[in-house]
Design an enzyme around this catalytic site. Structure first.
Site, short mmCIF file in Angstrom:
data_model
loop_
_atom_site.label_atom_id
_atom_site.label_comp_id
_atom_site.label_asym_id
_atom_site.label_seq_id
_atom_site.Cartn_x
_atom_site.Cartn_y
_atom_site.Cartn_z
N GLY A 201 0.94 -1.21 0.09
CA GLY A 201 0.11 -0.16 -0.12
C GLY A 201 0.68 1.30 -0.07
N GLN A 202 2.17 1.28 0.50
CA GLN A 202 2.98 2.32 0.36
C GLN A 202 3.97 2.36 -0.41
OE1 GLN A 202 2.76 2.87 4.67
NE2 GLN A 202 2.52 4.96 4.73
N LEU B 111 7.57 -0.10 -1.51
CA LEU B 111 8.42 -1.43 -1.11
C LEU B 111 9.53 -1.23 -0.39
CD1 LEU B 111 8.52 -2.68 -4.82
CD2 LEU B 111 7.22 -3.59 -2.99
N CYS C 56 11.23 -0.95 7.44
CA CYS C 56 12.76 -1.12 7.46
C CYS C 56 13.54 -0.15 6.50
CB CYS C 56 13.08 -2.59 7.03
SG CYS C 56 14.85 -2.84 6.93
N GLY D 49 13.66 3.38 25.08
CA GLY D 49 14.19 1.94 24.36
C GLY D 49 15.00 2.25 23.16
N VAL E 249 4.24 10.38 31.13
CA VAL E 249 3.92 11.75 30.30
C VAL E 249 2.47 11.75 30.69
CG1 VAL E 249 3.75 12.54 28.20
CG2 VAL E 249 5.64 11.38 28.68
N ALA F 78 8.29 7.66 21.34
CA ALA F 78 8.88 6.37 20.82
C ALA F 78 8.68 5.39 21.89
CB ALA F 78 10.32 6.49 20.60
N ALA G 231 13.92 -6.72 11.44
CA ALA G 231 13.92 -7.06 10.14
C ALA G 231 14.56 -8.37 9.68
CB ALA G 231 14.65 -5.95 9.39
N HIS H 35 44.37 -9.68 14.37
CA HIS H 35 44.77 -8.56 15.31
C HIS H 35 45.15 -7.36 14.32
CE1 HIS H 35 47.01 -6.49 18.33
NE2 HIS H 35 47.66 -6.32 17.67
#
Ligand SMILES: Cc1cc2nc3c(=O)[nH]c(=O)nc-3n(C[C@H](O)[C@H](O)[C@H](O)COP(=O)(O)OP(=O)(O)OC[C@H]3O[C@@H](n4cnc5c(N)ncnc54)[C@H](O)[C@@H]3O)c2cc1C
Length: 459
Positions: A37-38, A40, A44, A181, A236, A264, A314, A438
């Site tokens: 719908g939006q 591809l 992610c 988070g 909040v 978030a 993802a 190393h």
């Protein structure tokens, strides 16, 4: 109404779960239709992993440049650094464009029919998109997730989600991040490094609450050093007259002047708005319940990725998508990974794979836990970073490694070694006996295993 389109596999959602399933199905010769719908690439590629890491990179480069405007121990100096955020966003958009165009090309190459539009489920074998009916043998739900909204903090204007935070037209003076988070902290740190004042308000008593405090301590230290104010244990209450209001639940009120507020506080599986309820699928909380083959409670209706719940990552969505395509092609597969590594691209980065010491002991495992500090790793020093460590968790009886954790600069790249050792059933001796190049951060992985065996070399 136009003619019904028939296909074997119909996928709703073109994020990493859906598009990978479609590519693999195409490779296996399964007639496949993908409805998106939006854009591809889903969350992610468009508004999640990739744009956030691009913005974090811009922020880090600017931060380092700004550092060189003063005195630098490295002997580098620059004149006043300037930031054109419009140009930064355009650069980030260029990366997104390249990747999403690449996904479209891969789908085409493998014969997948892509339909742009919103799918509405009619039953377990039929979907409608803009009046076009599509009939299938297998229906794969890969509709992803949405940001959780807070009723007292509706999005709009200065109150934004991660999507808007990834495409700023201008930088705020003071950004308040609601939620400590990984998404909130990754973006909060990026904004701080771009020059905004940043505060984080978190309801719980600690940041990154899903990780243990030893692992998150270097991140907390870095937030302090960067000048990010942390308000833990605060819920909040709203945003009024340019101020974010929060309370500590004991009468203490917080009032933070802020010209932008980033909400978030997590993501929720996207199960609404496309008539999914008509299938009456068994749910697992807010997510669609699936078995170890990603089949839902309805035969030949499959669900992968965020819509099927945690961990919402993802790479998990992609792995499930690839597996479902193979099952539909007749292969015997089960989704039983030994571990799915998770990374926080904070500063410093955090990576976890497999069991933590606490989880191992809760599961009744007697484990050796050993860690090796980056303060004793030459590569970390040459990267100007001595904070953090690598930790290994292994069974005491047979030395089977059951978990890895790390915090430090660039440790995201260690996630591959961690996941591989767990998937291959490595023992401490296997990792300790592997010659690590190393100087690399990876030497800390070998040293952690050596330390667990009682003979680390550099500590
Ligand atoms: C800011 C941010 C940073 C992140 N960083 C990371 C990270 O560093 N690493 C990581 O592993 N994960 C990260 N994630 C999470 C990651 O983006 C998701 O786990 C992943 O995208 C899930 O893939 P998915 O295929 O399940 O769903 P999505 O990527 O959400 O894709 C679902 C797609 O389905 C489409 N869709 C939904 N309903 C319909 C319908 N009815 N009809 C047609 N199309 C529909 C949507 O438009 C969407 O494109 C991040 C997320 C955010 C928000």
């Amino acid at each position: 109404m136009s003619q019904t389109l028939d296909t074997t596999l119909l996928i709703i959602g073109g994020g990493p779960g859906g598009y990978v399933a479609a590519i693999r199905a195409g490779q296996l010769g399964i007639p496949t239709v993908l409805v998106e719908g939006q854009a591809l690439g889903g969350t992610c590629l468009n508004i999640g992993c990739i744009p956030s890491k691009a913005l974090i990179h811009v922020a880090e480069q600017f931060h380092q440049t700004a550092r060189f405007a003063g005195q630098s121990p490295l002997g580098i100096s620059v004149d006043t650094p300037r930031l054109d955020i419009g140009q930064s966003v355009a650069w980030k958009d260029g990366i997104v464009d390249r990747l999403t165009t690449g996904v479209a090309a891969l789908l085409k190459k493998h014969g997948v029919k892509v339909i742009h539009g919103w799918a509405k489920v009619l039953d377990g074998k039929q979907v409608e998109v803009d009046g076009q009916r599509i009939q299938c043998e297998h229906l794969l739900l890969a509709t992803g997730s949405n940001s959780v909204e807070l009723p007292m903090l509706p999005l709009g204007g200065p109150v934004i989600s991660s999507t808007e935070a990834l495409a700023p037209k201008a930088l705020p003076k003071h950004l308040v991040v609601v939620g400590g988070g990984y998404i909130g902290l990754e973006l909060g740190i990026a904004y701080r490094k771009l020059g905004a004042q940043v505060s984080v308000v978190e309801a719980r008593e600690r940041i990154l609450p899903t990780y243990d405090s030893e692992l998150t301590a270097p991140v907390a230290e870095s937030l302090k050093k960067l000048g990010i104010a942390l308000h833990l244990g605060h819920s909040v209450e709203g945003y009024e007259s340019g101020c974010l209001l929060a309370s500590d639940g004991q009468g203490g009120q917080l009032r933070l002047e802020a010209d932008r507020v980033l909400v978030a506080v997590g993501r929720r599986p996207r199960t609404q708005g496309f008539n999914l309820e008509c299938l009456d699928l068994k749910m697992n909380g807010a997510a669609i319940a699936i078995d170890e083959r990603c089949q839902t409670s309805m035969r030949n209706v499959w669900a992968i990725g965020d819509v099927a719940g945690e961990p919402m990552l993802a790479h998990r969505a992609m792995a499930q998508g690839e597996m479902v395509a193979e099952i539909i092609a007749g292969k015997t597969r089960r989704f039983e990974p030994a571990a799915i590594a998770a990374v926080c691209f904070t500063d410093p980065e955090v990576v976890v794979a497999g069991k933590t010491p606490e989880q191992a002991s809760q599961q009744g495992l007697d484990c050796i836990v050993a860690q090796f500090p980056f303060a004793a790793n030459g590569r970390a020093m040459s990267l100007e970073s001595k904070s953090g460590f690598v930790r290994v968790v292994a069974r005491r009886d047979n030395h089977l490694i059951v978990g890895w954790q790390a915090v430090g600069v660039a440790v995201s790249e260690l996630s591959t070694a961690f996941a591989q050792s767990l998937e291959m059933g490595a023992r401490l001796e296997d990792v300790a006996g592997t010659i690590h190049a190393h100087p690399t951060l990876g030497e800390a992985v070998q040293e952690a295993a050596l330390r667990a065996l009682g003979h680390a070399l550099h500590i």
